[in-house]
Design an enzyme around this catalytic site. Sequence first.
Site, short mmCIF file in Angstrom:
data_model
loop_
_atom_site.label_atom_id
_atom_site.label_comp_id
_atom_site.label_asym_id
_atom_site.label_seq_id
_atom_site.Cartn_x
_atom_site.Cartn_y
_atom_site.Cartn_z
N GLY A 106 47.83 45.19 51.79
CA GLY A 106 47.11 46.24 52.52
C GLY A 106 45.71 45.82 52.96
CD GLU A 109 50.16 46.13 55.36
OE1 GLU A 109 50.05 46.33 54.14
OE2 GLU A 109 51.06 46.60 56.04
CD GLU A 129 52.49 43.63 51.56
OE1 GLU A 129 52.50 42.40 51.75
OE2 GLU A 129 51.61 44.38 52.03
N1 CO8 Z 1 46.44 46.73 42.71
C1 CO8 Z 1 45.99 47.12 41.49
N2 CO8 Z 1 45.21 46.38 40.71
C2 CO8 Z 1 44.86 45.16 41.17
C3 CO8 Z 1 45.28 44.68 42.41
C4 CO8 Z 1 46.11 45.53 43.21
N3 CO8 Z 1 46.53 45.18 44.45
N4 CO8 Z 1 44.80 43.43 42.58
C5 CO8 Z 1 44.08 43.15 41.48
N5 CO8 Z 1 44.12 44.19 40.62
C6 CO8 Z 1 43.49 44.31 39.30
C7 CO8 Z 1 44.20 43.45 38.27
O1 CO8 Z 1 45.34 44.10 37.81
C8 CO8 Z 1 43.12 43.27 37.24
O2 CO8 Z 1 43.04 44.45 36.49
P1 CO8 Z 1 42.94 44.35 34.86
O3 CO8 Z 1 41.62 43.66 34.63
O4 CO8 Z 1 42.95 45.77 34.44
O5 CO8 Z 1 44.09 43.52 34.42
C9 CO8 Z 1 41.85 43.20 38.08
O6 CO8 Z 1 42.18 43.76 39.35
C10 CO8 Z 1 41.37 41.78 38.30
O7 CO8 Z 1 42.44 41.05 38.85
P2 CO8 Z 1 42.92 39.64 38.26
O8 CO8 Z 1 42.61 39.56 36.81
O9 CO8 Z 1 44.33 39.43 38.67
O10 CO8 Z 1 41.91 38.66 39.05
P3 CO8 Z 1 42.20 37.16 39.50
O11 CO8 Z 1 40.88 36.66 40.02
O12 CO8 Z 1 42.87 36.39 38.45
O13 CO8 Z 1 43.24 37.30 40.73
C11 CO8 Z 1 44.11 38.23 42.76
C12 CO8 Z 1 42.86 37.99 41.89
C13 CO8 Z 1 44.66 36.87 43.23
C14 CO8 Z 1 43.66 39.06 43.95
C15 CO8 Z 1 45.19 38.94 41.93
O14 CO8 Z 1 44.59 40.08 41.31
C16 CO8 Z 1 46.37 39.45 42.72
O15 CO8 Z 1 47.25 38.68 43.02
N6 CO8 Z 1 46.39 40.76 43.04
C17 CO8 Z 1 47.49 41.42 43.69
C18 CO8 Z 1 47.57 41.03 45.16
C19 CO8 Z 1 48.75 41.71 45.80
O16 CO8 Z 1 49.89 41.50 45.45
N7 CO8 Z 1 48.48 42.56 46.82
C20 CO8 Z 1 49.48 43.27 47.55
C21 CO8 Z 1 49.66 44.63 46.98
S1 CO8 Z 1 51.00 45.51 47.71
C22 CO8 Z 1 50.34 46.11 49.14
O17 CO8 Z 1 49.21 45.89 49.46
C23 CO8 Z 1 51.26 46.92 49.95
C24 CO8 Z 1 50.55 47.56 51.14
C25 CO8 Z 1 51.44 48.57 51.80
C26 CO8 Z 1 51.57 49.77 50.89
C27 CO8 Z 1 52.25 50.85 51.62
C28 CO8 Z 1 52.41 52.07 50.72
C29 CO8 Z 1 53.80 52.43 50.56
#
Ligand code: CO8
Length: 253
Positions: A106, A109, A129
Amino acid sequence: MIKLTINEGIATVVFDRPDAMNALNSEVIDALSKAIETIESDNSVKVVVFTGAGKAFIAGADIKEMECLRGDEIRNFSKKGRDLFRKIEMLTIPTIAAINGYAFGGGVEFALSCTLRIASEKAKFGLPEATLGIIPGFSGTQRLPRVVGKSYALYLMLTGATIDAQAALDHNLVTEIHTSEELMDATILLAKRIAKSSKQAVEKILTAVNLGMEAPIDSALEIETGLMANAFGTKDQIEGMAAFREKRKPNFE
Ligand code: CO8
């Protein structure tokens, strides 16, 4: 969650949820919507800049919030984001995404709904995704191919590959790369260059491109001609052309 400041015609919106990598949950989307309303109601705003606090731009929609949604709940969440991004895309105020770090799902996006995207050399981009068992549901399947081309968009979406700023530049996803220290200065400089142009001309160019790109070419050319005709006789056209003739800088409205 969202910090808005307006200074010398430039509105800056900071996504500020660093504990969750600025992930978009319902609260952030509502706050963004309110910030856009404030910006629209302020006639002084000529350019809007979006950036993220901490090491992320926006790491996507909030996976933890979405995980258990089903049926109309997820449909409504998707529509809420999609409609807001569409509104941002169709603003007659130029918008710049200053992508300071992680831009995933997102986050990409959202950036695609902005007029321009510029990146820090630390930025990382991806549409993961498919690796989560879903699809880009904030309009990525439609806007990404229009920006980077169908093949590269499908490569990104089908693999969930993460790319760096240089690859994003090579594929027209961003137009500039700067060091992280220089990103905001470069963004404000770009915003100021745009702000110096005639506001009504900028509005007409955005309208011509945004409406024209979605219309058959003959209708699009008619849209352009109509807007061009409307530009003539405006104070800015009279001033802009007089300034050229008098070899001075224009003083637009
Ligand atoms: N959602 C929720 N929490 C998140 C997200 C996310 N997208 N990204 C990071 N966080 C949280 C982690 O869970 C973590 O929380 P906690 O400390 O409680 O465990 C905190 O942020 C810090 O993250 P990391 O420890 O993972 O930090 P890193 O530096 O190791 O990594 C990254 C950073 C690479 C960004 C990693 O967090 C990651 O891969 N995040 C997810 C990225 C992802 O997959 N994004 C796509 C999400 S799906 C989407 O966007 C769909 C859009 C369309 C939706 C339409 C609705 C129907």
